[in-house]
Design a protein around this motif. Structure first.
Motif, PDB file in Angstrom:
ATOM      1  N   TYR A   1     -28.342   4.704 -33.362  1.00 46.77           N
ATOM      2  CA  TYR A   1     -27.026   5.782 -32.723  1.00 46.77           C
ATOM      3  C   TYR A   1     -25.932   4.261 -32.865  1.00 46.77           C
ATOM      4  CZ  TYR A   1     -29.671   9.576 -30.390  1.00 46.77           C
ATOM      5  OH  TYR A   1     -30.052  10.681 -29.843  1.00 46.77           O
ATOM      6  N   TYR A   2     -24.708   4.664 -33.332  1.00 47.46           N
ATOM      7  CA  TYR A   2     -23.693   4.431 -33.769  1.00 47.46           C
ATOM      8  C   TYR A   2     -22.822   4.538 -32.707  1.00 47.46           C
ATOM      9  CZ  TYR A   2     -26.782   3.334 -38.050  1.00 47.46           C
ATOM     10  OH  TYR A   2     -27.407   3.177 -38.748  1.00 47.46           O
ATOM     11  N   ALA A   3     -21.773   3.630 -32.176  1.00 51.88           N
ATOM     12  CA  ALA A   3     -20.861   3.626 -30.818  1.00 51.88           C
ATOM     13  C   ALA A   3     -19.886   2.938 -31.200  1.00 51.88           C
ATOM     14  CB  ALA A   3     -21.512   3.242 -29.559  1.00 51.88           C
ATOM     15  N   CYS A   4     -18.680   3.586 -31.053  1.00 53.25           N
ATOM     16  CA  CYS A   4     -17.584   2.781 -30.533  1.00 53.25           C
ATOM     17  C   CYS A   4     -16.059   3.310 -29.895  1.00 53.25           C
ATOM     18  CB  CYS A   4     -16.689   3.000 -32.583  1.00 53.25           C
ATOM     19  SG  CYS A   4     -16.267   4.512 -32.962  1.00 53.25           S
ATOM     20  N   ALA A   5     -15.622   2.727 -29.819  1.00 51.73           N
ATOM     21  CA  ALA A   5     -14.751   3.334 -28.872  1.00 51.73           C
ATOM     22  C   ALA A   5     -13.087   3.470 -28.654  1.00 51.73           C
ATOM     23  CB  ALA A   5     -14.407   1.928 -27.641  1.00 51.73           C
ATOM     24  N   TYR A   6     -12.427   4.136 -28.428  1.00 55.04           N
ATOM     25  CA  TYR A   6     -11.423   5.099 -29.509  1.00 55.04           C
ATOM     26  C   TYR A   6     -10.525   5.403 -27.636  1.00 55.04           C
ATOM     27  CZ  TYR A   6     -11.853   9.278 -26.806  1.00 55.04           C
ATOM     28  OH  TYR A   6     -12.700  10.312 -24.991  1.00 55.04           O
ATOM     29  N   ALA A   7      -9.388   5.382 -28.669  1.00 59.22           N
ATOM     30  CA  ALA A   7      -8.383   6.315 -27.197  1.00 59.22           C
ATOM     31  C   ALA A   7      -6.926   6.714 -28.795  1.00 59.22           C
ATOM     32  CB  ALA A   7      -7.271   4.479 -27.451  1.00 59.22           C
ATOM     33  N   LEU A   8      -6.617   7.596 -27.430  1.00 62.33           N
ATOM     34  CA  LEU A   8      -5.768   7.903 -27.833  1.00 62.33           C
ATOM     35  C   LEU A   8      -4.455   8.274 -27.328  1.00 62.33           C
ATOM     36  CD1 LEU A   8      -5.307  11.340 -29.831  1.00 62.33           C
ATOM     37  CD2 LEU A   8      -6.090  12.413 -28.101  1.00 62.33           C
ATOM     38  N   THR A   9      -3.289   8.260 -28.570  1.00 60.14           N
ATOM     39  CA  THR A   9      -1.991   8.592 -28.161  1.00 60.14           C
ATOM     40  C   THR A   9      -0.695   9.645 -28.167  1.00 60.14           C
ATOM     41  OG1 THR A   9      -0.938   7.168 -29.854  1.00 60.14           O
ATOM     42  CG2 THR A   9      -2.155   5.615 -28.235  1.00 60.14           C
ATOM     43  N   ALA A  10       0.425   8.993 -27.961  1.00 55.63           N
ATOM     44  CA  ALA A  10       1.260  10.563 -28.350  1.00 55.63           C
ATOM     45  C   ALA A  10       1.079  10.542 -30.011  1.00 55.63           C
ATOM     46  CB  ALA A  10       2.508  10.128 -27.878  1.00 55.63           C
ATOM     47  N   ASN A  11       0.998   9.371 -30.776  1.00 57.42           N
ATOM     48  CA  ASN A  11       0.810   9.347 -32.313  1.00 57.42           C
ATOM     49  C   ASN A  11      -0.232   8.989 -33.175  1.00 57.42           C
ATOM     50  OD1 ASN A  11       3.599   9.748 -31.724  1.00 57.42           O
ATOM     51  ND2 ASN A  11       4.206   7.540 -31.813  1.00 57.42           N
ATOM     52  N   LYS A  12      -1.421   8.153 -32.188  1.00 55.19           N
ATOM     53  CA  LYS A  12      -2.263   7.620 -32.935  1.00 55.19           C
ATOM     54  C   LYS A  12      -3.620   7.842 -32.562  1.00 55.19           C
ATOM     55  CE  LYS A  12       0.401   3.702 -34.736  1.00 55.19           C
ATOM     56  NZ  LYS A  12       0.466   3.824 -35.999  1.00 55.19           N
ATOM     57  N   PHE A  13      -4.813   7.654 -32.771  1.00 54.20           N
ATOM     58  CA  PHE A  13      -5.959   7.784 -32.049  1.00 54.20           C
ATOM     59  C   PHE A  13      -7.053   6.609 -33.262  1.00 54.20           C
ATOM     60  CE2 PHE A  13     -10.975   8.774 -33.119  1.00 54.20           C
ATOM     61  CZ  PHE A  13     -11.119   8.986 -31.526  1.00 54.20           C
ATOM     62  N   ILE A  14      -6.760   5.910 -32.616  1.00 50.77           N
ATOM     63  CA  ILE A  14      -7.454   4.175 -33.146  1.00 50.77           C
ATOM     64  C   ILE A  14      -8.932   4.340 -32.317  1.00 50.77           C
ATOM     65  CG2 ILE A  14      -5.541   3.463 -33.038  1.00 50.77           C
ATOM     66  CD1 ILE A  14      -5.967   1.947 -30.397  1.00 50.77           C
ATOM     67  N   THR A  15      -9.789   3.583 -32.978  1.00 49.46           N
ATOM     68  CA  THR A  15     -11.387   3.540 -33.212  1.00 49.46           C
ATOM     69  C   THR A  15     -11.519   1.850 -33.183  1.00 49.46           C
ATOM     70  OG1 THR A  15     -12.160   3.505 -34.871  1.00 49.46           O
ATOM     71  CG2 THR A  15     -11.733   5.633 -33.630  1.00 49.46           C
ATOM     72  N   SER A  16     -12.749   0.509 -31.894  1.00 48.49           N
ATOM     73  CA  SER A  16     -13.225  -0.454 -32.485  1.00 48.49           C
ATOM     74  C   SER A  16     -13.587  -0.567 -33.254  1.00 48.49           C
ATOM     75  CB  SER A  16     -13.814  -0.782 -30.955  1.00 48.49           C
ATOM     76  OG  SER A  16     -14.583   0.308 -30.749  1.00 48.49           O
ATOM     77  N   GLU A  17     -14.283  -2.160 -33.206  1.00 46.59           N
ATOM     78  CA  GLU A  17     -15.582  -1.900 -33.663  1.00 46.59           C
ATOM     79  C   GLU A  17     -17.312  -1.213 -33.486  1.00 46.59           C
ATOM     80  OE1 GLU A  17     -16.414  -3.963 -30.484  1.00 46.59           O
ATOM     81  OE2 GLU A  17     -14.305  -3.922 -31.293  1.00 46.59           O
ATOM     82  N   VAL A  18     -17.921  -0.669 -34.779  1.00 50.05           N
ATOM     83  CA  VAL A  18     -18.906   0.115 -34.635  1.00 50.05           C
ATOM     84  C   VAL A  18     -20.361  -0.357 -34.225  1.00 50.05           C
ATOM     85  CG1 VAL A  18     -20.572   1.328 -35.282  1.00 50.05           C
ATOM     86  CG2 VAL A  18     -18.478   1.548 -36.180  1.00 50.05           C
ATOM     87  N   LYS A  19     -20.962  -0.724 -32.915  1.00 47.56           N
ATOM     88  CA  LYS A  19     -21.910  -0.962 -32.193  1.00 47.56           C
ATOM     89  C   LYS A  19     -23.457  -1.178 -32.709  1.00 47.56           C
ATOM     90  CE  LYS A  19     -19.914  -4.391 -29.316  1.00 47.56           C
ATOM     91  NZ  LYS A  19     -20.185  -5.520 -30.054  1.00 47.56           N
ATOM     92  N   GLN A  20     -24.499  -0.810 -33.570  1.00 46.88           N
ATOM     93  CA  GLN A  20     -26.041  -0.407 -33.224  1.00 46.88           C
ATOM     94  C   GLN A  20     -26.577  -0.466 -32.278  1.00 46.88           C
ATOM     95  OE1 GLN A  20     -27.548  -0.667 -37.169  1.00 46.88           O
ATOM     96  NE2 GLN A  20     -29.404  -0.407 -35.888  1.00 46.88           N
ATOM     97  N   PHE A  21     -26.790   0.929 -31.861  1.00 48.56           N
ATOM     98  CA  PHE A  21     -28.244   0.632 -30.565  1.00 48.56           C
ATOM     99  C   PHE A  21     -29.544   1.737 -31.056  1.00 48.56           C
ATOM    100  CE2 PHE A  21     -25.362   3.817 -29.109  1.00 48.56           C
ATOM    101  CZ  PHE A  21     -26.535   4.798 -28.210  1.00 48.56           C
ATOM    102  N   GLU A  22     -30.376   1.908 -30.649  1.00 49.20           N
ATOM    103  CA  GLU A  22     -31.964   2.142 -30.406  1.00 49.20           C
ATOM    104  C   GLU A  22     -32.561   2.270 -29.091  1.00 49.20           C
ATOM    105  OE1 GLU A  22     -34.617  -0.131 -33.049  1.00 49.20           O
ATOM    106  OE2 GLU A  22     -32.838   0.359 -34.871  1.00 49.20           O
ATOM    107  N   THR A  23     -32.650   4.230 -28.478  1.00 46.70           N
ATOM    108  CA  THR A  23     -33.684   4.201 -28.098  1.00 46.70           C
ATOM    109  C   THR A  23     -34.830   3.682 -27.885  1.00 46.70           C
ATOM    110  OG1 THR A  23     -33.814   6.194 -28.606  1.00 46.70           O
ATOM    111  CG2 THR A  23     -32.096   5.976 -27.226  1.00 46.70           C
ATOM    112  N   ALA A  24     -35.593   3.887 -26.494  1.00 45.35           N
ATOM    113  CA  ALA A  24     -36.792   3.259 -26.410  1.00 45.35           C
ATOM    114  C   ALA A  24     -37.400   4.654 -27.454  1.00 45.35           C
ATOM    115  CB  ALA A  24     -38.049   3.331 -26.069  1.00 45.35           C
ATOM    116  N   SER A  25     -38.993   3.893 -27.982  1.00 46.12           N
ATOM    117  CA  SER A  25     -39.924   5.703 -28.181  1.00 46.12           C
ATOM    118  C   SER A  25     -40.599   6.079 -27.094  1.00 46.12           C
ATOM    119  CB  SER A  25     -40.577   4.502 -29.561  1.00 46.12           C
ATOM    120  OG  SER A  25     -41.714   3.773 -29.184  1.00 46.12           O
ATOM    121  N   HIS A  26     -40.752   7.417 -27.227  1.00 45.62           N
ATOM    122  CA  HIS A  26     -41.708   8.196 -26.396  1.00 45.62           C
ATOM    123  C   HIS A  26     -43.379   8.677 -26.984  1.00 45.62           C
ATOM    124  CE1 HIS A  26     -42.201  11.130 -23.757  1.00 45.62           C
ATOM    125  NE2 HIS A  26     -41.035  11.448 -22.666  1.00 45.62           N
TER     126      HIS A  26
END
Length: 265
Positions: free
Chosen positions: A106-131
């Motif tokens: 998966y890939y994740a990033c933080a986001y923030a919403l203002t009255a004018n903008k939708f901004i995002t942070s840098e993207v981080k990758q992570f993996e879940t354990a196998s089953h």
């Protein structure tokens, strides 16, 4: 000529009106004074659960109205391709926890919403354990002989692991629906895997309460009680038969669903 002059006048009037409205909108927009800043500090994975730590270092002006994290299976998360986890807007930091499919990236990033903008942070990758059951999980095709319709058939099903089973031997089969001429989605079927023995067991006693047509039970066609034991061959699950039989009320003894020679792959 008089008619043409009237049309030209109306067009000009419409243009002037549109410009005035646009000016009015511009006048009422909130100006950007300071930009907000949000970051995804860390992602910690515990098997299939991920914890996201988000920090708001600058609320901005206009201030952040909402913030959180976007999680996607695609390398660039967006608001349309992601699971959205929303933080408590009254805090400037948050720890958000969610569960994800096993053995996936998966890939994740933080986001923030203002009255004018939708901004995002840098993207981080992570993996879940196998089953342990990863080879049998997800979207599958169930094929067999449909005894109610008297012909071979295939349907799409899904096998999902039991999140509460620490031994990772239990899963649930979903996607069955009544073939008895009524609209009814059937309950999940519990499956217990024994990979060492190469078997999959549908345990006895899976009785589902159903008020409209009567309670029903998952059974083998040639037996009304007892476990139903299937085998694993070449990575496929095979059962001799499985049926959802009504066991209460005036419809008792009738089948909602009944297949023989079942293969799930």
């Amino acid at each position: 000529m008089k008619k043409l002059n009237i049309i030209v006048f109306l067009v000009c009037a419409l243009i002037n009106t549109a410009c005035e409205n646009d000016d009015t909108l511009n006048d009422t927009r909130v100006p950007d004074i300071t930009a907000p800043s949000v970051s995804l500090s860390s992602v910690t994975v515990n098997k299939y659960d991920a914890t996201f730590v988000i920090n708001v270092s600058e609320t901005g002006n206009p201030a952040i109205r909402e913030y959180g994290v976007l999680v996607s299976s695609e390398a660039q998360p967006t608001s349309t391709n992601s699971t959205v986890l929303v933080a408590n807007g009254s805090e400037t930091s948050a720890n958000l926890v969610a569960s994800f499919a096993p053995g996936a990236t998966y890939y994740a990033c933080a986001y923030a919403l203002t009255a004018n903008k939708f901004i995002t942070s840098e993207v981080k990758q992570f993996e879940t354990a196998s089953h342990r059951l990863s080879a049998f999980l997800g979207s599958k095709t169930l094929s067999g002989y449909n005894l109610l319709n008297e012909g071979t058939a295939s349907i799409s099903v899904t096998i999902t692991p039991d999140p509460d089973d620490a031994d990772e031997k239990t899963a649930y089969l979903s996607g069955l629906s009544s073939d008895a001429g009524v609209q009814l989605q059937l309950a999940d079927v519990k499956l217990i895997f024994d990979l060492e023995a190469g078997t999959v067991t549908i345990p006895d006693g899976q009785i589902v309460a159903e008020s409209k047509y009567g309670n029903y039970r998952y059974v083998a066609i040639n037996q009304s009680v007892g476990d139903i034991v299937g085998v694993i061959e070449s990575g496929n699950i095979q059962f001799d038969a499985l049926a959802a039989m009504i066991v209460a009320g005036g419809n008792a003894g009738l089948f909602h669903w009944a297949y023989g020679d079942i293969t799930i792959k």
